[in-house]
Design an enzyme around this catalytic site. Structure first.
Site, short mmCIF file in Angstrom:
data_model
loop_
_atom_site.label_atom_id
_atom_site.label_comp_id
_atom_site.label_asym_id
_atom_site.label_seq_id
_atom_site.Cartn_x
_atom_site.Cartn_y
_atom_site.Cartn_z
N GLY A 37 47.92 66.17 30.90
CA GLY A 37 48.45 67.31 30.17
C GLY A 37 49.89 67.12 29.74
O GLY A 37 50.31 66.02 29.35
N VAL A 38 50.66 68.19 29.83
CA VAL A 38 52.05 68.12 29.38
C VAL A 38 52.87 67.17 30.27
O VAL A 38 53.76 66.45 29.79
CB VAL A 38 52.67 69.53 29.31
CG1 VAL A 38 52.77 70.19 30.66
CG2 VAL A 38 54.02 69.50 28.64
N ASP A 39 52.54 67.12 31.55
CA ASP A 39 53.25 66.22 32.47
C ASP A 39 53.02 64.76 32.07
O ASP A 39 53.95 63.94 32.11
CB ASP A 39 52.74 66.49 33.89
CG ASP A 39 53.78 66.22 34.96
OD1 ASP A 39 54.99 66.24 34.64
OD2 ASP A 39 53.38 66.02 36.12
#
Ligand code: AR6
Length: 178
Positions: A37-39
């Site tokens: 995801g964003v991580d």
């Protein structure tokens, strides 16, 4: 204090690693070891030194946040915020609000002028999107009313359906979006 907030919030659709801000918030896990995801996007863009720096600050419990430099990202800092893994609204809503508040507090401590937030916990952690949007907006608005830093907060939605939830709610409360 009763600071204005109406002109200190922006909404964008896109990749948080591309935003023109001083600090980017990532939706991390408690081990601060990176992930998807964003991580995943933040760690890929920052390079391998980021995980070494973040791991050294672990564990970070849900509701808390840690800060590192941003390495190869064009921002100054990455704020690693850990949201709750969703089970129920009653117990997890305060934890989600706390993840936003902890990030804002760190930003203030480091005198960071602008911060971009993703929709923390609404991906693999499965927090319901509408409720998460409400918590994110109200926590940020409350903070901005009480604090002059950060000067500007950007809600960075990856999905346009999320951005529509944010746009509707922000307009309802009088935020002037560009
Ligand atoms: N820019 C902005 N937002 C993004 C991006 C991006 N490049 N990519 C995805 N999103 P998630 P969580 C949005 O799953 O639910 C990781 O493995 C996405 O559309 O990234 O808090 C961590 O290491 C969604 O709205 O975070 C943790 O283990 C939002 O980011 C765990 O996932 C959050 O989705 C955290 O789960």
């Amino acid at each position: 204090m009763n600071q204005s907030f109406e002109n200190r919030i922006d909404l964008v659709v896109g990749d948080i690693t591309q935003q023109n801000v001083h600090a980017v918030v990532t939706a991390a896990n408690s081990q601060l070891i990176g992930g998807g995801g964003v991580d995943g996007a933040v760690h890929r863009a920052a390079g391998p030194e980021l995980v070494q720096a973040s791991k050294a600050l672990a564990p970070c419990p849900p509701g808390d946040a840690k800060i590192t430099t941003a390495f190869e990202l064009p921002m100054d800092y990455v704020i690693h915020a850990v949201g709750p893994i969703f089970k129920d609204l009653d117990s997890d809503s305060p934890t989600l609000a706390s993840a936003y508040r902890s990030s804002l507090q760190i930003a203030r401590e480091h005198r960071i002028a602008s911060v971009a937030f993703p929709c923390i916990s609404t991906g693999v952690y499965h927090f319901p999107k509408q409720e998460a949007c409400e918590i994110a907006i109200m926590t940020v608005v409350h903070w901005l009313k009480e604090n002059d830093l950060p000067e500007r907060v950007v809600f960075c939605c990856f999905e346009s359906s999320d951005a529509e939830l944010y746009r509707k709610r922000l307009e309802e409360i009088g935020v002037r979006l560009s």
